[in-house]
Design a protein around this motif. Structure first.
Motif, short mmCIF file in Angstrom:
data_model
loop_
_atom_site.label_atom_id
_atom_site.label_comp_id
_atom_site.label_asym_id
_atom_site.label_seq_id
_atom_site.Cartn_x
_atom_site.Cartn_y
_atom_site.Cartn_z
N ARG A 165 0.83 -1.22 0.00
CA ARG A 165 0.00 0.00 0.00
C ARG A 165 0.86 1.27 0.00
NH1 ARG A 165 -4.73 -1.12 4.41
NH2 ARG A 165 -5.29 1.00 3.74
N ASN A 166 2.03 1.19 -0.60
CA ASN A 166 2.97 2.31 -0.64
C ASN A 166 2.77 3.10 -1.93
OD1 ASN A 166 5.15 4.05 -0.78
ND2 ASN A 166 6.64 2.55 -0.09
N PRO A 167 2.29 4.34 -1.86
CA PRO A 167 2.05 5.11 -3.09
C PRO A 167 3.33 5.49 -3.82
CG PRO A 167 1.74 6.50 -1.15
CD PRO A 167 1.91 5.09 -0.65
N GLU A 168 4.48 5.35 -3.15
CA GLU A 168 5.76 5.67 -3.78
C GLU A 168 6.50 4.40 -4.22
OE1 GLU A 168 6.49 8.78 -4.39
OE2 GLU A 168 4.65 9.37 -3.35
N ALA A 169 5.80 3.29 -4.29
CA ALA A 169 6.45 2.03 -4.64
C ALA A 169 7.12 2.10 -6.00
CB ALA A 169 5.42 0.89 -4.62
#
Length: 262
Positions: A165-169
């Motif tokens: 759930r990491n938007p910067e993945a």
């Protein structure tokens, strides 16, 4: 090219070994124990074809330095492999020098079922800044392992790269040498409605350019032609989630098609 296969015990003891010119087989007639390693040694860098377990298909890869080592997976680390992999008291290992026509052919340059976190010598190699709960079934290496079943999740063969759930993945595929690429294919995980999906993704190439790709809610491969370019790595990033109640978009597989540079 002189090639050697070894099975090493936890303390580095050589449990089995075989050496050959351009091709070698090793049959290991014991159960693996936790801490054992499979080691490939080559007299020079180059392209090799590996089949280090008879449940995992052979794959061509680029060995950048003389030694590649794979720790035999145990416990939770087994979850991203077939339940039959590395099991039993007889194992057939095989490695050979790749043929010139194999090296010259257009192929998926991102395929490497033998990649893992510790790998630094056998390419392609993938790394990411996020993996869901650190679990093997959501590790970055799953995005290049060749497994494309994507209508479920959380167990083999439904392996995927989960972004926690990491938007910067972001995920980087390194090739270990220069390659000439012309197409990218995405297989999104499609365990709907558990899964969401990305409606857009970007790839930055090692030449400094960035391309953006529109994606659809689909489990099918989504293929995009790109301007032919010579690169050493690509980085997938800026993953834009669709407006969907699910929090869980994921990537089952990325393919990067092209050829080696002479």
């Amino acid at each position: 090219m002189e090639l050697t296969l070894k099975v090493l015990g936890v303390n580095g003891t050589v449990l089995a070994s075989a050496t050959g010119k351009d091709e070698v087989f090793l049959v290991y007639r014991q159960d693996y124990r936790e801490g054992d390693r499979i080691v490939v040694l080559a007299s020079e860098p180059g392209h090799v074809v590996l089949a280090l377990d008879d449940t995992i298909g052979s794959a061509a890869a680029y060995l950048k330095s003389p030694c590649y080592s794979l720790k035999v997976p145990f416990g939770d680390k087994r979850a991203c492999y077939s339940p039959r992999a590395f099991q039993g008291d007889i194992h057939r290992l095989h490695v050979r020098k790749a043929r010139p026509d194999e090296i010259a052919s257009r192929r998926n340059l991102a395929l490497n079922p033998w990649d893992d976190h510790a790998n630094t010598t056998l390419f392609p190699h993938v790394k990411a800044n996020a993996e869901t709960r650190g679990e093997a079934v959501f590790a970055a290496r799953n995005a290049i392992d060749g497994e494309k079943a994507n209508d479920n999740h959380g167990f083999w063969p439904y392996t995927s790269w989960g972004i926690n759930r990491n938007p910067e993945a972001a995920l980087t595929v390194g090739f270990g040498r220069q390659v000439r690429i012309d197409e990218v294919v995405f297989y999104l995980r499609a365990d709907f409605p558990h899964d969401s999906w990305w409606k857009k993704a970007s790839i930055t190439f090692s030449d400094g350019e960035t391309a953006c790709f529109p994606l659809a809610k689909s489990g099918a491969g989504q293929s995009f032609s790109i301007r032919p370019r010579t690169v050493e790595w690509i980085r997938l990033h800026s993953l834009v989630k669709a407006e969907d109640p699910s929090f869980f978009p994921a990537l089952t597989q990325i393919e990067v098609w092209g050829r080696d540079v002479d």
